[in-house]
Design an enzyme around this catalytic site. Structure first.
Site, PDB file in Angstrom:
ATOM      1  N   LYS A 164       0.839  -1.208   0.000  1.00 55.00           N
ATOM      2  CA  LYS A 164       0.000   0.000   0.000  1.00 55.00           C
ATOM      3  C   LYS A 164       0.882   1.270   0.000  1.00 55.00           C
ATOM      4  CE  LYS A 164      -3.535  -2.667  -0.104  1.00 55.00           C
ATOM      5  NZ  LYS A 164      -4.453  -3.127   0.915  1.00 55.00           N
TER       6      LYS A 164
HETATM    7  C1  LIG Z   1      -5.465  -4.049   1.488  1.00 54.78           C
HETATM    8  C2  LIG Z   1      -6.939  -3.820   1.499  1.00 54.78           C
HETATM    9  C3  LIG Z   1      -7.739  -4.082   2.621  1.00 54.78           C
HETATM   10  C4  LIG Z   1      -7.245  -4.803   3.827  1.00 54.78           C
HETATM   11  O1  LIG Z   1      -6.129  -4.288   4.413  1.00 54.78           O
HETATM   12  P1  LIG Z   1      -5.182  -5.226   5.325  1.00 54.78           P
HETATM   13  O2  LIG Z   1      -4.258  -4.222   5.945  1.00 54.78           O
HETATM   14  O3  LIG Z   1      -4.498  -6.175   4.418  1.00 54.78           O
HETATM   15  O4  LIG Z   1      -6.043  -5.895   6.322  1.00 54.78           O
HETATM   16  C5  LIG Z   1      -9.082  -3.726   2.560  1.00 54.78           C
HETATM   17  N1  LIG Z   1      -9.622  -3.178   1.466  1.00 54.78           N
HETATM   18  C6  LIG Z   1      -8.896  -2.950   0.361  1.00 54.78           C
HETATM   19  C7  LIG Z   1      -9.553  -2.326  -0.827  1.00 54.78           C
HETATM   20  C8  LIG Z   1      -7.532  -3.277   0.335  1.00 54.78           C
HETATM   21  O5  LIG Z   1      -6.827  -3.077  -0.774  1.00 54.78           O
END
Ligand SMILES: *Cc1c(COP(=O)(O)O)cnc(C)c1O
Length: 392
Positions: free
Chosen positions: A197
């Protein structure tokens, strides 16, 4: 040597090593910040947590940021704070990571899938409106790939129906809609700090809001449902604590928040680089017959967590995917419509056909690599490999 005596042509892949679709950037200042916490008295729930929350709130132009252990926990906190429970429905887009829908299921509610727009893969406001019922408790939209949704249209629907809006902004930290930063676009806005991310704390999550009461609820929810923390009790000179409701241990540690602070400072330059890479792809694909990039609205500043494209309909996506992997290009697919996963088919009885636009888009979808430390040569490699495998 082949039987004819002529040498077999050597087949080189475009790259020697795999170019991943995303990767974190960790530099010396990140390492130093984490080591400093390791040498300090507080490894978790110390001074770095409120410091990170304050910086995150300022960055997103909101009153409160609540740090939690991952983006999924952030979604769970957001829905729980809104009182989502059994019998309720939460509208989510068909194309997202499973966690958006799963969070509603954690609360005992039913996710209702809205179709997406064919050219942006963002939730289709017209379908959101069609999917609203007396049981609808919230609308959770996703800024897919890093492009903010049409928050004007979603805001108008939410206001008319008196429904709260959640922005699952896990892709979109650093983006904006009409110059309003992502994080300030919905009532509750959730982020993931996973390594792929925009910034990372290893694992981590954040919820931003301007609502004091919702922020308080989420702080209690992330800490077992206990209404005071150790430092508040120490200040008050007592030992007693009360658990008013059932919560979870969704805390983010000081170690992670220290990393979040150094990462956040570098985010603007990383977003700028992601946008530069996207512009290079855009130029390379402007006249391409083998793919179409997703449309970006003029009102949106796109964070480019992902650079997703739609392959030409006559191409076999699985074959292109395999061929690109053989070229060491780490392509990916984000995402299969959530309701097609076995859990959703079995638990909610969903079948193919529910969101036809999402299903048609999914069949042609491909994610190309983009991350801040990608070089111009890396981008050229991806373009070259795509041209090579699609004209075979
Ligand atoms: C990565 C992601 C999540 C979940 O995040 P985590 O930190 O992996 O629990 C939720 N929604 C979207 C759209 C994502 O890309």
């Amino acid at each position: 040597m082949s039987l004819s005596g002529s040498p077999k042509p050597e087949v080189h892949s475009t790259r020697e090593t795999l170019l991943p679709y995303g990767r974190q950037t960790i530099e010396d200042d990140d390492l130093e910040a984490v080591v400093a916490v390791l040498r300090s008295a507080w490894l978790t729930t110390g001074p770095k947590v409120p410091e990170f929350e304050q910086a995150f709130a300022e960055f997103t132009g909101t009153a409160h940021a609540v740090a939690v252990c991952n983006g999924t926990a952030a979604l769970h906190c957001a829905m729980a704070a809104l009182g989502v429970g059994p019998g309720d429905e939460v509208i989510v887009p068909a194309i997202t990571f499973v966690a958006t829908a799963n969070a509603a299921v954690y609360c005992g509610a039913t996710p209702v899938f809205a179709d997406v727009e064919a050219d942006t893969l963002l939730i289709d406001p017209a379908d959101v409106e069609r999917k609203i019922t007396p049981r609808t408790r919230a609308i959770a939209a996703v800024d897919y790939a890093g492009q903010p949704c049409d928050w004007d249209a979603l805001g108008a629907i939410a206001a008319k129906q008196r429904l709260p809006l959640i922005d699952d902004a896990c892709h979109a930290l650093g983006g904006s809609w009409r110059d309003r930063p992502v994080g300030s676009l919905a009532d509750l806005n959730t982020f993931s700090l996973h390594p792929v991310k925009p910034i990372t704390t290893g694992e981590g999550g954040v919820i931003t809001t301007n609502d004091d009461a919702l922020a308080h609820k989420m702080r209690v929810f992330r800490g077992h449902g206990i209404t005071s923390d150790f430092r508040q009790r120490e200040k008050a000179g007592g030992w007693a604590y009360e658990m008013a409701e059932l919560g979870f241990n969704y805390r983010l540690s000081d170690l992670q928040c220290a990393l979040g602070l150094t990462q956040l400072r570098k985010l603007p330059q990383w977003i700028a680089r992601r946008q530069e890479i996207a512009a290079q792809y855009d130029r390379a694909f402007a006249d391409a017959s083998f793919l179409t990039p997703l449309r970006v609205r003029a009102e949106a500043s796109h964070g480019y967590h992902l650079y997703s494209v739609q392959l030409a309909p006559e191409l076999d996506r699985a074959a292109v995917f395999r061929a690109l992997r053989a070229e060491n290009i780490g392509v990916n697919v984000h995402y299969m419509p959530v309701y097609l996963h076995p859990f959703y088919q079995e638990k909610f009885g969903h079948r193919a056909g529910l969101c036809p636009v999402a299903e048609a888009a999914y069949a042609r979808l491909l994610t190309l690599p983009v991350f801040p430390t990608m070089t111009d040569q890396d981008v050229a490699d991806v373009v070259h490999a795509l041209e090579r495998v699609t004209c075979r």
